[in-house]
Design a protein around this motif. Structure first.
Motif, mmCIF file in Angstrom:
data_model
loop_
_atom_site.group_PDB
_atom_site.id
_atom_site.type_symbol
_atom_site.label_atom_id
_atom_site.label_comp_id
_atom_site.label_asym_id
_atom_site.label_seq_id
_atom_site.Cartn_x
_atom_site.Cartn_y
_atom_site.Cartn_z
ATOM 1 N N LEU A 1 0.831 -1.209 0.000
ATOM 2 C CA LEU A 1 0.000 0.000 0.000
ATOM 3 C C LEU A 1 0.865 1.257 0.000
ATOM 4 C CD1 LEU A 1 -2.874 -0.988 2.456
ATOM 5 C CD2 LEU A 1 -3.030 -0.636 -0.016
ATOM 6 N N LYS A 2 1.934 1.245 0.770
ATOM 7 C CA LYS A 2 2.847 2.391 0.790
ATOM 8 C C LYS A 2 3.407 2.644 -0.605
ATOM 9 C CE LYS A 2 4.550 1.872 5.516
ATOM 10 N NZ LYS A 2 5.741 1.578 6.341
ATOM 11 N N ILE A 3 3.841 1.575 -1.245
ATOM 12 C CA ILE A 3 4.430 1.706 -2.575
ATOM 13 C C ILE A 3 3.386 2.205 -3.569
ATOM 14 C CG2 ILE A 3 5.392 0.387 -4.512
ATOM 15 C CD1 ILE A 3 6.781 -1.373 -2.332
ATOM 16 N N ILE B 1 3.243 9.128 18.708
ATOM 17 C CA ILE B 1 3.003 10.512 18.284
ATOM 18 C C ILE B 1 4.237 11.387 18.463
ATOM 19 C CG2 ILE B 1 0.509 10.401 18.599
ATOM 20 C CD1 ILE B 1 0.887 11.898 21.252
ATOM 21 N N GLU B 2 5.113 11.013 19.386
ATOM 22 C CA GLU B 2 6.340 11.792 19.567
ATOM 23 C C GLU B 2 7.247 11.666 18.348
ATOM 24 O OE1 GLU B 2 8.808 14.507 20.752
ATOM 25 O OE2 GLU B 2 6.925 14.112 21.795
ATOM 26 N N LYS B 3 7.293 10.488 17.757
ATOM 27 C CA LYS B 3 8.089 10.312 16.540
ATOM 28 C C LYS B 3 7.494 11.121 15.390
ATOM 29 C CE LYS B 3 10.270 5.928 17.496
ATOM 30 N NZ LYS B 3 10.645 4.618 17.018
ATOM 31 N N VAL B 4 6.174 11.164 15.312
ATOM 32 C CA VAL B 4 5.522 11.958 14.269
ATOM 33 C C VAL B 4 5.821 13.443 14.484
ATOM 34 C CG1 VAL B 4 3.300 12.634 13.260
ATOM 35 C CG2 VAL B 4 3.704 10.242 13.895
ATOM 36 N N PHE C 1 3.887 10.899 7.749
ATOM 37 C CA PHE C 1 3.255 10.970 9.069
ATOM 38 C C PHE C 1 2.319 9.789 9.284
ATOM 39 C CE2 PHE C 1 3.403 15.873 8.677
ATOM 40 C CZ PHE C 1 4.732 15.896 9.050
ATOM 41 N N VAL C 2 1.484 9.524 8.287
ATOM 42 C CA VAL C 2 0.513 8.427 8.403
ATOM 43 C C VAL C 2 1.227 7.092 8.520
ATOM 44 C CG1 VAL C 2 -1.312 7.172 7.186
ATOM 45 C CG2 VAL C 2 -1.364 9.668 7.264
ATOM 46 N N LEU D 1 0.292 20.335 -7.347
ATOM 47 C CA LEU D 1 0.219 19.017 -6.711
ATOM 48 C C LEU D 1 1.536 18.672 -6.026
ATOM 49 C CD1 LEU D 1 -1.311 16.399 -6.117
ATOM 50 C CD2 LEU D 1 -0.615 15.574 -8.379
ATOM 51 N N ALA D 2 2.648 18.922 -6.709
ATOM 52 C CA ALA D 2 3.958 18.595 -6.140
ATOM 53 C C ALA D 2 4.281 19.452 -4.920
ATOM 54 C CB ALA D 2 5.044 18.758 -7.198
ATOM 55 N N SER D 3 3.754 20.670 -4.880
ATOM 56 C CA SER D 3 4.070 21.552 -3.757
ATOM 57 C C SER D 3 3.277 21.213 -2.494
ATOM 58 C CB SER D 3 3.817 23.009 -4.144
ATOM 59 O OG SER D 3 2.428 23.250 -4.273
ATOM 60 N N LEU D 4 2.229 20.450 -2.655
ATOM 61 C CA LEU D 4 1.488 20.024 -1.469
ATOM 62 C C LEU D 4 2.382 19.116 -0.627
ATOM 63 C CD1 LEU D 4 -1.954 19.116 -3.069
ATOM 64 C CD2 LEU D 4 -1.425 21.128 -1.694
ATOM 65 N N PRO D 5 2.246 19.182 0.663
ATOM 66 C CA PRO D 5 3.111 18.339 1.500
ATOM 67 C C PRO D 5 2.625 16.885 1.553
ATOM 68 C CG PRO D 5 1.681 19.646 2.887
ATOM 69 C CD PRO D 5 1.414 20.087 1.465
ATOM 70 N N LEU D 6 2.322 16.318 0.379
ATOM 71 C CA LEU D 6 1.799 14.957 0.332
ATOM 72 C C LEU D 6 2.806 13.935 0.846
ATOM 73 C CD1 LEU D 6 -0.031 15.091 -3.110
ATOM 74 C CD2 LEU D 6 -1.059 15.148 -0.838
ATOM 75 N N THR D 7 4.068 14.126 0.493
ATOM 76 C CA THR D 7 5.084 13.205 0.973
ATOM 77 C C THR D 7 5.151 13.230 2.492
ATOM 78 O OG1 THR D 7 6.357 13.548 -1.037
ATOM 79 C CG2 THR D 7 7.523 12.581 0.816
ATOM 80 N N SER D 8 5.117 14.423 3.044
ATOM 81 C CA SER D 8 5.158 14.548 4.500
ATOM 82 C C SER D 8 3.918 13.925 5.133
ATOM 83 C CB SER D 8 5.252 16.019 4.910
ATOM 84 O OG SER D 8 6.420 16.594 4.381
ATOM 85 N N LEU D 9 2.768 14.195 4.552
ATOM 86 C CA LEU D 9 1.529 13.624 5.099
ATOM 87 C C LEU D 9 1.560 12.104 5.056
ATOM 88 C CD1 LEU D 9 -1.092 16.085 3.577
ATOM 89 C CD2 LEU D 9 -0.361 15.942 5.960
#
Length: 116
Positions: free
Chosen positions: A6-8, A53-56, A43-44, A32-40
């Motif tokens: 799923l991650k892939i 949550i501390e690691k997040v 996080f998930v 689309l590329a500027s959205l923080p999708l990678t970061s989101l």
């Protein structure tokens, strides 16, 4: 194993969407590329994998501090391309400049006692 698949799939879908969209509209691809999708996604995935949550929060802090040096790529690359350097040379120089900016930011943050 399903979680990795799923991650892939999700991560790849975003990259493909940006690349395909760029063929039609650089504005929408950039949006689309500027959205923080990678970061989101990170996080998930991190939360689902660890429940910590501390690691997040620590990941979010690190991303915040490293956004500024990452902007070097988006300044240097178009300048070099418009100056007439070839794509690969421009990309290589821009990546080197960005890596140097990351190193500098880490040094500056360390001087202020901020660890990433």
């Amino acid at each position: 194993m399903i979680r990795y698949a799923l991650k892939i799939i999700f991560s790849t879908a975003i990259l493909i969407a940006v690349a395909e969209l760029a063929k039609r509209s650089s504005f929408w691809a950039a949006a689309l590329a500027s959205l923080p999708l990678t970061s989101l996604l990170a996080f998930v995935w991190l939360y689902l994998d660890t429940g910590d949550i501390e690691k997040v929060a620590a990941l979010s802090d690190g991303i915040f501090w490293l956004i500024l040096p990452s902007l070097v790529l988006f300044i240097v690359l178009p300048l070099l391309l418009r100056y007439g350097l070839g794509f690969w040379l421009s990309l290589g120089v821009a990546c080197f400049a960005t890596a140097t900016a990351y190193f500098g930011m880490i040094k500056v943050l360390g001087a202020f006692g901020i660890r990433i």
